[in-house]
Design a protein around this motif. Structure first.
Motif, PDB file in Angstrom:
ATOM      1  N   CYS A  52       0.720   9.682  -1.383  1.00 44.46           N
ATOM      2  CA  CYS A  52       0.990   8.550  -2.259  1.00 44.46           C
ATOM      3  C   CYS A  52       2.477   8.645  -2.599  1.00 44.46           C
ATOM      4  N   ILE A  53       3.193   7.561  -2.396  1.00 43.21           N
ATOM      5  CA  ILE A  53       4.644   7.604  -2.540  1.00 43.21           C
ATOM      6  C   ILE A  53       5.088   6.962  -3.847  1.00 43.21           C
ATOM      7  N   ALA A  54       6.203   7.442  -4.375  1.00 40.88           N
ATOM      8  CA  ALA A  54       6.844   6.858  -5.551  1.00 40.88           C
ATOM      9  C   ALA A  54       8.347   6.928  -5.336  1.00 40.88           C
ATOM     10  N   GLY A  55       9.037   5.924  -5.800  1.00 40.46           N
ATOM     11  CA  GLY A  55      10.490   5.906  -5.653  1.00 40.46           C
ATOM     12  C   GLY A  55      10.926   4.989  -4.533  1.00 40.46           C
ATOM     13  N   SER A  56      11.992   5.364  -3.858  1.00 43.11           N
ATOM     14  CA  SER A  56      12.572   4.554  -2.794  1.00 43.11           C
ATOM     15  C   SER A  56      11.630   4.473  -1.595  1.00 43.11           C
ATOM     16  N   LEU A  57      11.247   3.262  -1.224  1.00 38.93           N
ATOM     17  CA  LEU A  57      10.367   3.079  -0.068  1.00 38.93           C
ATOM     18  C   LEU A  57      11.042   3.548   1.209  1.00 38.93           C
TER      19      LEU A  57
ATOM     20  N   ASN B 230       0.857  -1.181   0.000  1.00 42.35           N
ATOM     21  CA  ASN B 230       0.000   0.000   0.000  1.00 42.35           C
ATOM     22  C   ASN B 230       0.893   1.230   0.000  1.00 42.35           C
ATOM     23  N   LYS B 231       0.857   1.998  -1.067  1.00 44.88           N
ATOM     24  CA  LYS B 231       1.702   3.182  -1.183  1.00 44.88           C
ATOM     25  C   LYS B 231       0.986   4.460  -0.749  1.00 44.88           C
ATOM     26  N   LEU B 232      -0.150   4.306  -0.077  1.00 45.79           N
ATOM     27  CA  LEU B 232      -0.868   5.443   0.505  1.00 45.79           C
ATOM     28  C   LEU B 232      -0.551   5.507   1.988  1.00 45.79           C
ATOM     29  N   ILE B 233       0.025   6.614   2.422  1.00 41.95           N
ATOM     30  CA  ILE B 233       0.425   6.775   3.816  1.00 41.95           C
ATOM     31  C   ILE B 233      -0.360   7.924   4.428  1.00 41.95           C
TER      32      ILE B 233
ATOM     33  N   GLN C 194      15.398   9.775  -3.051  1.00 39.83           N
ATOM     34  CA  GLN C 194      14.887   9.284  -4.329  1.00 39.83           C
ATOM     35  C   GLN C 194      13.403   8.938  -4.154  1.00 39.83           C
ATOM     36  N   ALA C 195      12.637   9.932  -3.763  1.00 40.89           N
ATOM     37  CA  ALA C 195      11.208   9.706  -3.530  1.00 40.89           C
ATOM     38  C   ALA C 195      10.421  10.959  -3.893  1.00 40.89           C
ATOM     39  N   GLY C 196       9.249  10.733  -4.450  1.00 42.67           N
ATOM     40  CA  GLY C 196       8.321  11.815  -4.743  1.00 42.67           C
ATOM     41  C   GLY C 196       6.991  11.508  -4.081  1.00 42.67           C
ATOM     42  N   PHE C 197       6.159  12.533  -3.917  1.00 42.98           N
ATOM     43  CA  PHE C 197       4.923  12.379  -3.164  1.00 42.98           C
ATOM     44  C   PHE C 197       3.767  13.109  -3.850  1.00 42.98           C
ATOM     45  N   ILE C 198       2.605  12.507  -3.779  1.00 39.99           N
ATOM     46  CA  ILE C 198       1.363  13.199  -4.074  1.00 39.99           C
ATOM     47  C   ILE C 198       0.677  13.339  -2.723  1.00 39.99           C
ATOM     48  N   THR C 199       0.375  14.557  -2.329  1.00 39.24           N
ATOM     49  CA  THR C 199      -0.297  14.809  -1.056  1.00 39.24           C
ATOM     50  C   THR C 199      -1.708  15.272  -1.368  1.00 39.24           C
ATOM     51  N   ALA C 200      -2.673  14.608  -0.748  1.00 38.60           N
ATOM     52  CA  ALA C 200      -4.076  14.940  -0.991  1.00 38.60           C
ATOM     53  C   ALA C 200      -4.838  14.874   0.316  1.00 38.60           C
ATOM     54  N   GLY C 201      -5.895  15.657   0.383  1.00 39.30           N
ATOM     55  CA  GLY C 201      -6.708  15.621   1.586  1.00 39.30           C
ATOM     56  C   GLY C 201      -7.843  16.610   1.524  1.00 39.30           C
ATOM     57  N   TRP C 202      -8.446  16.792   2.686  1.00 35.32           N
ATOM     58  CA  TRP C 202      -9.584  17.701   2.834  1.00 35.32           C
ATOM     59  C   TRP C 202      -9.358  18.521   4.088  1.00 35.32           C
ATOM     60  N   ASP C 203      -9.614  19.846   3.992  1.00 34.21           N
ATOM     61  CA  ASP C 203      -9.594  20.692   5.187  1.00 34.21           C
ATOM     62  C   ASP C 203     -10.735  21.695   5.118  1.00 34.21           C
ATOM     63  N   ARG C 204     -11.019  22.304   6.262  1.00 33.80           N
ATOM     64  CA  ARG C 204     -12.169  23.218   6.371  1.00 33.80           C
ATOM     65  C   ARG C 204     -11.987  24.507   5.559  1.00 33.80           C
ATOM     66  N   LYS C 205     -10.754  24.894   5.314  1.00 34.91           N
ATOM     67  CA  LYS C 205     -10.513  26.161   4.609  1.00 34.91           C
ATOM     68  C   LYS C 205     -10.747  26.047   3.097  1.00 34.91           C
TER      69      LYS C 205
END
Length: 187
Positions: free
Chosen positions: A31-36, A19-22, A82-93
């Motif tokens: 969501c991670i990509a690259g070196s674990l 699972n690459k979703l942290i 050696q890692a890239g990230f997609i950051t996603a979420g929800w906030d009140r603003k």
């Protein structure tokens, strides 16, 4: 997608089901990509900083703040990571948001993004099929199809689709085993 271990210019896929979703906070995931190993180190440090920030502010963190923490960690360690990230979420603003934190620490806000080794195979699909304001079901189908297409073409991409739906109401995890993913061609 998949987990890579780097050995003298060769890549070894140790798991196609990881699972690459942290989860870095209640309604914020990466969501991670690259070196674990690199991704785990960065997300562990980010979780600590984001939680500390949340305690100081006495409120849940903004998605952009979490993405900015990842950006700083990646930028400050750009020569080693050696890692890239997609950051996603929800906030009140700002409600739902998606950010890319690329190798080297560049931060971009986007309506959607793709990454990892299989992403090169699905840019056309993503550009053609993405539309703003999709329903929950449309989003899940879009993501499932994109992952299935990437996995079908990239022999080092994963074999299981791990998805997460993040809304004001909470978080829902969806796991689709490889044998239940749509098929778009003979594999």
């Amino acid at each position: 997608m998949c987990l890579y271990l780097h050995f003298t210019h060769r890549y070894y896929v140790s798991s196609k089901t990881i699972n690459k979703l942290i989860q870095v906070h209640d309604r914020i995931f990466c969501c991670i990509a690259g070196s674990l190993a690199d991704a785990q180190a960065v997300t562990k440090a980010a979780k600590f900083q984001i939680s500390f920030h949340s305690i100081q502010m006495e409120s849940p963190p903004l998605v952009k703040a979490a993405a900015s923490v990842l950006k700083e960690l990646c930028y400050n360690n750009k020569e080693e990571l050696q890692a890239g990230f997609i950051t996603a979420g929800w906030d009140r603003k700002k409600g739902p948001q998606v950010y890319t934190v690329a190798l080297g620490g560049m931060l971009l806000s986007q309506p959607f993004t793709i990454g990892g080794s299989g992403s090169t195979y699905i840019y056309g699909y993503a550009d053609a099929k993405y539309k703003p304001d999709m329903s929950r079901e449309e989003c899940l189908q879009f993501a499932t199809n994109a992952l299935a297409l990437a996995m079908g073409r990239d022999n080092v991409s994963g074999g299981v689709a791990h998805l997460v739906v993040i809304t004001e109401e909470g978080v829902e995890h969806v796991v689709i085993p490889g044998d239940k993913l749509p098929k778009f061609h003979d594999e």
